[in-house]
Design an enzyme around this catalytic site. Sequence first.
Site, PDB file in Angstrom:
ATOM      1  N   HIS A  33     118.750  23.826   9.098  1.00  0.00           N
ATOM      2  CA  HIS A  33     117.699  22.975   9.239  1.00  0.00           C
ATOM      3  C   HIS A  33     117.554  22.839  10.978  1.00  0.00           C
ATOM      4  O   HIS A  33     118.431  22.368  12.184  1.00  0.00           O
ATOM      5  CB  HIS A  33     118.713  21.183   8.799  1.00  0.00           C
ATOM      6  CG  HIS A  33     117.928  21.006   9.406  1.00  0.00           C
ATOM      7  ND1 HIS A  33     117.579  20.019   8.283  1.00  0.00           N
ATOM      8  CD2 HIS A  33     116.839  19.590  10.726  1.00  0.00           C
ATOM      9  CE1 HIS A  33     116.521  18.225   8.431  1.00  0.00           C
ATOM     10  NE2 HIS A  33     115.989  18.335  10.038  1.00  0.00           N
ATOM     11  N   CYS A  34     116.193  23.167  11.044  1.00  0.00           N
ATOM     12  CA  CYS A  34     116.147  23.864  12.494  1.00  0.00           C
ATOM     13  C   CYS A  34     114.768  23.690  12.360  1.00  0.00           C
ATOM     14  O   CYS A  34     113.572  23.548  11.366  1.00  0.00           O
ATOM     15  CB  CYS A  34     116.050  24.819  13.859  1.00  0.00           C
ATOM     16  SG  CYS A  34     116.118  26.782  12.605  1.00  0.00           S
ATOM     17  N   ARG A 126     109.631  19.045   1.779  1.00  0.00           N
ATOM     18  CA  ARG A 126     110.184  18.070   2.484  1.00  0.00           C
ATOM     19  C   ARG A 126     109.099  16.992   2.307  1.00  0.00           C
ATOM     20  O   ARG A 126     107.971  16.996   2.755  1.00  0.00           O
ATOM     21  CB  ARG A 126     111.098  18.133   3.719  1.00  0.00           C
ATOM     22  CG  ARG A 126     111.453  17.052   4.275  1.00  0.00           C
ATOM     23  CD  ARG A 126     111.792  17.137   6.037  1.00  0.00           C
ATOM     24  NE  ARG A 126     112.512  16.869   6.418  1.00  0.00           N
ATOM     25  CZ  ARG A 126     112.979  15.981   8.408  1.00  0.00           C
ATOM     26  NH1 ARG A 126     111.596  16.381   8.963  1.00  0.00           N
ATOM     27  NH2 ARG A 126     113.985  15.354   7.982  1.00  0.00           N
ATOM     28  N   ASP A 258     119.190  21.287  13.650  1.00  0.00           N
ATOM     29  CA  ASP A 258     118.352  20.175  13.761  1.00  0.00           C
ATOM     30  C   ASP A 258     117.850  20.864  15.074  1.00  0.00           C
ATOM     31  O   ASP A 258     116.971  19.672  15.560  1.00  0.00           O
ATOM     32  CB  ASP A 258     119.132  18.518  14.083  1.00  0.00           C
ATOM     33  CG  ASP A 258     117.327  17.897  13.710  1.00  0.00           C
ATOM     34  OD1 ASP A 258     116.945  18.226  13.390  1.00  0.00           O
ATOM     35  OD2 ASP A 258     118.069  16.510  15.186  1.00  0.00           O
ATOM     36  N   ASN A 263     113.344  13.064  19.233  1.00  0.00           N
ATOM     37  CA  ASN A 263     113.328  11.591  18.567  1.00  0.00           C
ATOM     38  C   ASN A 263     114.372  11.107  19.260  1.00  0.00           C
ATOM     39  O   ASN A 263     115.060   9.848  18.887  1.00  0.00           O
ATOM     40  CB  ASN A 263     112.421  10.992  17.401  1.00  0.00           C
ATOM     41  CG  ASN A 263     111.391  11.076  17.318  1.00  0.00           C
ATOM     42  OD1 ASN A 263     110.485  10.564  18.232  1.00  0.00           O
ATOM     43  ND2 ASN A 263     111.055  12.350  16.114  1.00  0.00           N
TER      44      ASN A 263
END
Length: 302
Positions: A33-34, A126, A258, A263
Amino acid sequence: MIEQSEKTAGWLDWVKDRGEPAFTLPEGTVDAHCHVFGPAAEFPFSPARKYTPCDASKADLRDLREHLGVSRNVIVQATCHGRDNAALLDALDDFGDTARGVVSVGADVTIEQLTSMHERGVRGVRFNFVKRLVQSQPFEELALVADKIRDFGWHLVLYFEPEDLPGLEDTFAGLGVPLVIDHMGRPDVRKGADSDEFSSFLRFVERTDAWVKVSCPERLSEAGPYAVDGQREVYTDVVPFARRVMAEFPERALWGTDWPHPNLRSHMPDDALLLGYIPQIAPTEAEQQALLVSNPMSLYWP
């Protein structure tokens, strides 16, 4: 229209001057997950985005991969690019068979477009249900997209918050394609890993045979210690949640950085120090091999 160069107020840029990795990753590790952001001059951000990040290019991602000792990446479309997957697809072309992609598409996507994306390494779509990050909730498109991707063997990646799961669970369970859940369903760590809320989430995982990303402790933690200033044992308040996922679903747990951590408000982790989270949630070599190599390989490179 939001200017491309005007970062969101208070935006924390990703750490460029990283320390030494806090943990040695096993050979073949997959960062499942990146993201890539831009560069905005080449791949503009969506006019409808809720935030404007700094650039985080495919070259920057390659540098991160080499620094950490990651062998493969799964690049996930970020909401700041909307449904324009050009930056992600360009990165897949650059990485070749060592990367896979998860795109954002709507019900109007064609089989020809899906075929082209599949050939370039895309394996999932997604859908984001986090209200503060998207303009509208894509309920009506879920089943239509699921029908189109089923024959490709793709999966749906779902991002939601725990209070919304009861109203979404039956819809998710009836889609008929594999599901991957981002960031353990964003549990409220103040309630504890044995809370009714997290137990309900795990029952949903069992019901749907979903995969779970035990990622983003920096996004879930309430207490730290954060992956900054040389810290090695990090995000200890999130560890029990990931340990419970690992215990109950050892063959369907996934890990990712990530990067570049969009954010975040409390701090920006040093990705090299963030690796200190892994031996806390997967203490044995067998668990590490499953989490970092075997599980993601079986999903993305079967």
